[in-house]
Scaffold this motif. Sequence first.
Motif, PDB file in Angstrom:
ATOM      1  N   LYS A 199      28.808  10.752 -18.355  1.00  0.00           N
ATOM      2  CA  LYS A 199      28.472  10.036 -17.497  1.00  0.00           C
ATOM      3  C   LYS A 199      30.094  10.910 -16.088  1.00  0.00           C
ATOM      4  CE  LYS A 199      30.816   5.768 -17.259  1.00  0.00           C
ATOM      5  NZ  LYS A 199      30.742   3.901 -17.191  1.00  0.00           N
ATOM      6  N   ARG A 200      29.713  10.648 -15.122  1.00  0.00           N
ATOM      7  CA  ARG A 200      30.625  11.210 -14.537  1.00  0.00           C
ATOM      8  C   ARG A 200      31.968   9.913 -14.751  1.00  0.00           C
ATOM      9  NH1 ARG A 200      31.256  16.606 -12.566  1.00  0.00           N
ATOM     10  NH2 ARG A 200      29.083  17.330 -12.306  1.00  0.00           N
ATOM     11  N   LEU A 201      33.209  10.809 -14.388  1.00  0.00           N
ATOM     12  CA  LEU A 201      34.148   9.672 -13.965  1.00  0.00           C
ATOM     13  C   LEU A 201      34.082   8.907 -13.315  1.00  0.00           C
ATOM     14  CD1 LEU A 201      37.446  12.121 -14.574  1.00  0.00           C
ATOM     15  CD2 LEU A 201      35.926  10.692 -16.566  1.00  0.00           C
ATOM     16  N   ASP A 202      34.843   7.352 -13.328  1.00  0.00           N
ATOM     17  CA  ASP A 202      34.835   6.462 -12.099  1.00  0.00           C
ATOM     18  C   ASP A 202      35.716   5.666 -12.313  1.00  0.00           C
ATOM     19  OD1 ASP A 202      33.850   4.797 -14.350  1.00  0.00           O
ATOM     20  OD2 ASP A 202      31.653   4.282 -14.181  1.00  0.00           O
ATOM     21  N   ALA A 258      29.822   7.769 -22.390  1.00  0.00           N
ATOM     22  CA  ALA A 258      29.646   7.105 -21.595  1.00  0.00           C
ATOM     23  C   ALA A 258      28.511   6.030 -22.582  1.00  0.00           C
ATOM     24  CB  ALA A 258      28.555   7.396 -20.463  1.00  0.00           C
ATOM     25  N   THR A 259      28.229   6.308 -24.261  1.00  0.00           N
ATOM     26  CA  THR A 259      27.440   5.351 -24.665  1.00  0.00           C
ATOM     27  C   THR A 259      28.493   4.188 -25.095  1.00  0.00           C
ATOM     28  OG1 THR A 259      28.112   7.271 -26.723  1.00  0.00           O
ATOM     29  CG2 THR A 259      26.072   7.281 -25.295  1.00  0.00           C
ATOM     30  N   SER A 260      27.933   3.713 -26.678  1.00  0.00           N
ATOM     31  CA  SER A 260      28.861   3.024 -27.095  1.00  0.00           C
ATOM     32  C   SER A 260      30.130   3.482 -27.380  1.00  0.00           C
ATOM     33  CB  SER A 260      27.952   2.924 -28.314  1.00  0.00           C
ATOM     34  OG  SER A 260      28.672   2.083 -29.575  1.00  0.00           O
ATOM     35  N   PRO A 261      31.199   2.396 -26.862  1.00  0.00           N
ATOM     36  CA  PRO A 261      32.362   3.257 -27.242  1.00  0.00           C
ATOM     37  C   PRO A 261      32.776   3.816 -28.330  1.00  0.00           C
ATOM     38  CG  PRO A 261      32.305   0.808 -27.365  1.00  0.00           C
ATOM     39  CD  PRO A 261      31.239   1.274 -27.284  1.00  0.00           C
TER      40      PRO A 261
END
Length: 417
Positions: A44-47, A74-77
């Motif tokens: 995912k984009r940085l947020d 963005a998935t499981s860390p």
Amino acid sequence: MAARTVTRGPVDGKLLLSYLWAIPMSSGESDQVFARARENALLKRLDGKLRDDWAAAEAFLFLEGEPLNRWVLATSPLAAAIGDETLRCELIVTWHPGYRAMTLVVALTVADSGTVSARDFDRAIALVQSFQGRPCAHPGRDAEIHGRYRKTPFPSVRAAVDAVFDELTAGTVDEEMKRGAWCVELRAAHGHPADKTVPADPRPFYGLATGDEGWRFVPNAVAATALGEPWGTREFVAVYSMATGIICINHKGADYVERQHEFTREHFGQAEPYFALDTAVAGLDHGALFVLERVLVRLALADRWLHSAHPELTGPDRARDAATRTRLLRGSLDDILQLLNALLPPEVDSLERRVSTRMGVERTIQQLDRQAEAMDEETRYAYESVVSARVTRLTAVTVVLTVVTIVLGVLQVLVSL
């Protein structure tokens, strides 16, 4: 001989680690990788604060150049686990369109209690070794360091990152994560001179820079010589570069931040967010991470160039094919050596030159130059071979035509008799 027990006392601050790799790939491969990642919600984009930190650093430090596409897992860390303790890792994936390369940066906080002890230095060194691929014997047991991804334990953090990379690329990229380096940052907010920290006892910082767990037994003079002189354009910043990475001492204080904000508000109408940067990413402040990223990309591209310089060529047209391919490779060499699509401020550029020297870029460039000279010789030889073959064929045709002309002349004389 008794074990040496003398170690340095705790130092103020927190200890941060960024480990990164550079992987060359084509634009087509990049399109496939990121399209699949978006489709599978892998990236995912940085947020949030992470996005704000990167945006502030890039906007201030990069004078020009193509925008970089940065994403975060963005998935499981992803995590570095020490027994039952989990150190969450942020994995930032970046596509560099001007370089045609992807970088992976894994950032984590090693110690955040306000003081850093010898035990914290040991832990950081063990993490570096785990990022290099050193496995533990029993993942999840006692204090053994291992990696975790999708709730699955891996024998090393590197193995967990490999799992992410394999999922991300899914067989579309031939390159592997070969070129890696790390940045360790000791950060405190007291504003004290940074160049006093390491000389007090350079051994643990030598251990961090080299991944050497035996730092306690290294003579101070040896450790100091290996680290060399620090780089820094502020009294509270000292950066030490080694062949494997960077050690950054960052003691930026509140008085500096306020003074810089006063300047930017007075002259530009608003405070510059970069000066208040207090990020969880080691090396992002003062540009050390960007420098390391660029140098790694250059080395990774050079590795691939050298690997592709002499493929096996077969068939009747191998000389012509070799000449054509050599011209294409020779023409791409300047792109690898220059990489000038994003310019850094002069003071940070001087750090990049220093890091390039310590990490062997100059030696690599000399190797590229020698390889290029050899390729030029091969190109001349291939060209001369092609020309010689054509001249030989032309000569043979001329001889045949001459013989035919003579025969026809003789026949014409005989017929006229």
